[in-house]
Design an enzyme around this catalytic site. Structure first.
Site, PDB file in Angstrom:
ATOM      1  N   VAL A 328     -87.586  51.675  61.558  1.00 14.64           N
ATOM      2  CA  VAL A 328     -87.240  52.834  60.731  1.00 14.64           C
ATOM      3  C   VAL A 328     -88.251  53.956  60.928  1.00 14.64           C
ATOM      4  O   VAL A 328     -89.426  53.717  61.177  1.00 14.64           O
ATOM      5  CB  VAL A 328     -87.165  52.472  59.226  1.00 14.64           C
ATOM      6  CG1 VAL A 328     -86.128  51.405  58.982  1.00 14.64           C
ATOM      7  CG2 VAL A 328     -88.516  52.031  58.702  1.00 14.64           C
ATOM      8  N   ASP A 329     -87.755  55.181  60.818  1.00 17.61           N
ATOM      9  CA  ASP A 329     -88.637  56.339  60.756  1.00 17.61           C
ATOM     10  C   ASP A 329     -89.393  56.322  59.434  1.00 17.61           C
ATOM     11  O   ASP A 329     -88.862  55.888  58.402  1.00 17.61           O
ATOM     12  CB  ASP A 329     -87.824  57.635  60.823  1.00 17.61           C
ATOM     13  CG  ASP A 329     -87.424  57.973  62.248  1.00 17.61           C
ATOM     14  OD1 ASP A 329     -88.204  57.663  63.161  1.00 17.61           O
ATOM     15  OD2 ASP A 329     -86.336  58.535  62.430  1.00 17.61           O
ATOM     16  N   LYS A 330     -90.606  56.807  59.462  1.00 18.72           N
ATOM     17  CA  LYS A 330     -91.350  56.935  58.211  1.00 18.72           C
ATOM     18  C   LYS A 330     -90.782  58.069  57.362  1.00 18.72           C
ATOM     19  O   LYS A 330     -90.433  57.886  56.205  1.00 18.72           O
ATOM     20  CB  LYS A 330     -92.840  57.199  58.495  1.00 18.72           C
ATOM     21  CG  LYS A 330     -93.665  57.462  57.239  1.00 18.72           C
ATOM     22  CD  LYS A 330     -95.091  57.788  57.567  1.00 18.72           C
ATOM     23  CE  LYS A 330     -95.246  59.178  58.139  1.00 18.72           C
ATOM     24  NZ  LYS A 330     -94.977  60.262  57.157  1.00 18.72           N
TER      25      LYS A 330
END
Length: 831
Positions: A328-330
């Site tokens: 996941v992207d932060k």
């Protein structure tokens, strides 16, 4: 140029023929012809007037005529078998069978057509929600609207990753676009002011404004209304089902071969046997499978849409069930994606207002970029533009992953100067600072990073010379309140989360530690491990909770390494450079702020930020998997029951214990009742699913054999007591009705047992499934009570005995056998 704001006062809108002429005209001439001010855009009233003339910016979709789709239901393996049975009934003079089979054929077609239309309606709703959006200037305000609402004369802004929503004439900016969808040429083409961007092309680099020339079917591309084709690629489960059905045909074929040979030896006319042989073969055909799959996937997609998850491929739910790692992207997923300036550090002789002034000039509101908006908001809060001479933008260079900064050239008081903001090292190097000075700056950055802050540098200088560093700005994007809880929930579901971020390692570690992902490594560590022989890269990823300092193209490398290690990978992304990774991952998830290209590459599009929707996706996918697995277990066991019961009974008694008509009626009643399994209330598993279902196949076969033994035992016990022995010259034999009911009740109660991996009472079936099974049992009972050609009426007492025997066999004996077998063969299913 004034834009009309009142429909009654507005000048006549451009005619459809205006667009092509404006394509070759100069920018001022094109704007004049389209009657629009590029600084204000169109007024809302003017947009409504033009839409009445030009219609929506979409191309009418060519759909198959409903009548042709309905007639298609009479073509296929199941339909052919029914039609062959009708033909044989006609030849043999069995006109009642002919009429009833014909009615069943039509009922099959109507039910299948209605359910698929319902599913198609759900997917059409999702398709409309997945349409391209566009940034448009109207009433002097930038706003995001569906691309279908664009009209000629609209001022539109395009950025990297956008699919050009209509034919545009570039007003400002320089862009590089991919026109391969139009020309077939893969090489990007540069476009500058005055040139035309064709609908359907993809912006790769640069950004700019354009005015809409043509929309809808009048564009060169001719189709912009749909971003993602709702495709239905071949599902993994379909391959599993195909293999199972082939084996079922083999089993049924062997049994029928034995029956046929014995029938010929005993002198039974072959022509009398053929209808029953066809019906038994048909029992191995998944008659209701296509409808059940379509309805199950479509209802799952509809349920996900209510929770903010739009699927672009029906296979997404199936893939989500087997996903065992999620990257996941932060920003926007783990954090709020609401950046705010938390501190300004002026350098040299600069003041705080000087830093915010330069940073704001190096930002653009039209881009709706979180960093740009944070700088602009801080500048407005501190009133840095109040009392200073007006500033006129000259050029703007957007952020690029290679240069990691934004730049702008502006003019103020007749003088031009350049401003920039971006990564500290990048901007410091552009300012000509030497390594010791850069290292000193980075030391200050690390101090801020330990608090979770992100630091950018701001510079200002002459247009052609070397700029000077004016200050540092710290920004903070706080973690979402529910991030830690949801990451824990995904871990509990057997899906570890790996955070990927372009932020520095210190920032990533601070955020990761706060949400339960403390083990963060650098992306460069992965690249170094990849260059070595052995499993260093795999081991690094297995032991890490995330990677920092990640470039978008690094995500593709991460996906490949995880897949090479045997994982089913989920990946979130938002940018054009994320598209390869989204396409490569089994579950590509475009976040709510994703570009059009990223959405096109993904199989799932989120409409809300955060991880909540991903948890819903996993649970819904596993729910669908469990429903399909129930269908498989029931199909295998029931096919063995029907074919082996008829075959063994014939070998022992020399009689066909059930008529072709009764078996046909039974097949349709039970198969289409099982369509409601698509709505059943099931508990998703706590671990990722797999289509390696050999253990469940074993359970299904054993249950089928047990039911055959139980049915034959009851036939033996009732042969004399119920006077089932055939009487010469009697066409409607009670034996046929007895066998019909025993198979019917076994079918009803075996579904109740098979739907639960533990004891059948562990969960309650859905109302739809309970209603369908009840209707199936009641209709079959009434038919057996009243009697039909080929089904002699049975007394109430006998029917109750059959009902009770089937209930005890399936929900007591067989349910216990099932529980023991699953604990032995598939222990994870009851964990």
């Amino acid at each position: 140029m004034r834009t009309a704001t009142n429909p009654s006062e507005a000048a006549p809108p451009p005619s459809p023929e205006t667009g092509p002429g404006t394509a070759s005209a100069s920018v001022p001439d094109a704007l004049a012809a389209l009657q629009v001010n590029p600084e204000l855009g169109l007024a809302r009233a003017e947009v409504d007037v033009r839409r009445q003339v030009h219609g929506f910016n979409e191309v009418a979709e060519q759909k198959e005529h409903p009548v042709l789709k309905f007639l298609g239901k009479f073509w296929g393996l199941s339909a052919w078998m029914l039609e062959l049975i009708m033909l044989l009934s006609l030849v043999l003079g069995h006109y009642s069978d002919l009429a009833i089979v014909g009615a069943l054929l039509v009922f099959n077609a109507v039910l299948g057509f209605a359910q698929e239309r319902r599913a198609a309606g759900v997917m059409e709703t999702l398709r409309r929600r997945l349409q391209v959006s566009a940034r448009v200037l109207r009433d002097a305000n930038w706003q995001v609207v569906p691309a279908r609402e664009l009209v000629p004369g609209d001022i539109v802004r395009v950025r990297p990753g956008d699919i050009v929503p209509a034919d545009l004439k570039v007003l400002s900016g320089t862009l590089s676009v991919d026109q391969s969808a139009l020309t077939g040429e893969s090489k990007d083409v540069d476009k500058a002011g005055g040139e035309v961007l064709s609908s359907g092309s993809v912006v790769r680099r640069g950004e700019g404004n354009g005015v809409v020339l043509l929309t809808g079917a009048k564009t060169y591309f001719g189709r912009t209304s749909q971003l993602v084709q709702i495709a239905r690629p071949k599902l993994h489960i379909e391959a599993v089902i195909s293999k199972l059905v082939r084996w079922l045909f083999v089993i049924v074929g062997v049994l029928l071969t034995v029956v046929t040979v014995l029938s010929l030896v005993r002198g039974t006319p072959l022509v009398e046997m053929i209808p029953l042989v066809l019906v038994l073969l048909m029992s191995a055909v998944p008659v209701a499978l296509p409808v059940m799959f379509t309805v199950s996937m479509a209802l799952g997609s509809k349920e996900l849409a209510k929770r903010g998850v739009l699927v672009t491929r029906l296979s997404a739910s199936e893939d989500a069930a087997t996903m065992d790692v999620l990257c996941v992207d932060k920003t926007g997923t783990i954090t709020m994606n609401q950046l705010a300036v938390t501190g300004v550090i002026p350098l040299e002789n600069a003041k705080e207002s000087d830093v915010l002034f330069a940073g704001a000039l190096a930002s653009q509101e039209a881009n709706q970029d979180p960093i740009d908006l944070a700088f602009l908001a801080a500048a407005n809060t501190h009133h840095v533009f109040v009392g200073v001479p007006a500033v006129t933008p000259v050029s703007f260079t957007p952020f690029d992953a290679t240069n990691r900064r934004t730049e702008a050239v502006v003019e103020q008081g007749g003088r031009r100067f350049r401003v920039m903001k971006g990564a500290v090292r990048t901007v410091a190097e552009a300012c000509g600072l030497r390594p010791p000075a850069i290292e000193a700056l980075e030391a200050r950055v690390r101090e801020s990073a330990l608090k979770g802050y992100r630091t950018l540098a701001v510079a200002r200088g002459p247009e052609a010379g070397t700029p000077g560093l004016v200050g540092l700005v710290t920004l903070y994007d706080p973690p979402r309140p529910d991030a830690k809880q949801l990451i824990t929930a995904l871990h509990d579901l057997g899906v570890p989360v790996k955070m990927l971020t372009g932020d520095a390692l210190a920032v990533a570690c601070e955020v990761g530690t706060g949400v339960g992902l403390p083990k963060i490594r650098r992306a460069t560590d992965l690249k170094a491990a990849s260059a070595q022989a052995g499993n260093e890269a795999t081991d690094l990823l297995a032991g890490a909770d995330g990677l920092a300092e990640v470039y978008p193209e690094d995500k593709y490398l991460v996906v490949q390494h995880l897949q090479a290690a045997g994982h089913v990978v989920g990946m979130t992304g938002d940018g054009v450079n994320d598209a390869p990774a989204l396409r490569q991952a089994e579950v590509g998830i475009a976040v709510s702020t994703a570009t059009d290209v990223a959405k096109g590459a993904a199989s799932v599009v989120l409409t809300e930020q955060g991880l909540t929707d991903i948890v819903a996706l996993v649970e819904q996918g596993r729910t669908i998997h469990q429903r399909v697995l129930t269908w498989i277990i029931n199909k295998i066991s029931r096919t063995i029951l029907k074919s082996a019961f008829v075959a063994v009974a014939f070998v022992v008694t020399g009689q066909f214990v059930v008529s072709a008509f009764a078996m046909l009626l039974l097949t349709f009643m039970t198969d289409f009742a099982k369509i409601t399994l698509a709505t059943d209330r099931v508990r998703p598993s706590r671990k990722p699913e797999t289509w390696n279902i050999g253990g469940f196949v074993t359970v299904s076969v054993v249950l089928g054999v047990v039911m055959v033994a139980e049915a034959l035992l009851f036939l033996y016990l009732c042969w004399s007591r119920f006077d089932l022995a055939p009487i010469d010259g009697v066409k409607d034999k009670p034996l046929h009705t007895f066998s019909f009911l025993i198979l019917l009740y076994f079918a009803v109660f075996s579904v109740v047992s098979a739907r639960e991996r533990r004891w059948f009472w562990a969960t309650r079936p859905s109302k739809s499934l309970m209603a369908a099974l009840a209707v199936e049992a009641i209709v079959g009972t009434v038919l057996a009570l009243v009697g039909l050609p080929g089904l002699a009426p049975l007394p109430w007492g006998q029917m109750l005995a059959i009902f009770g025997y089937a209930l005890v066999s399936c929900l007591v004996v067989n349910d216990a056998v099932k529980v023991v077998l699953i604990k032995w063969r598939v222990p994870d299913a009851v964990a």
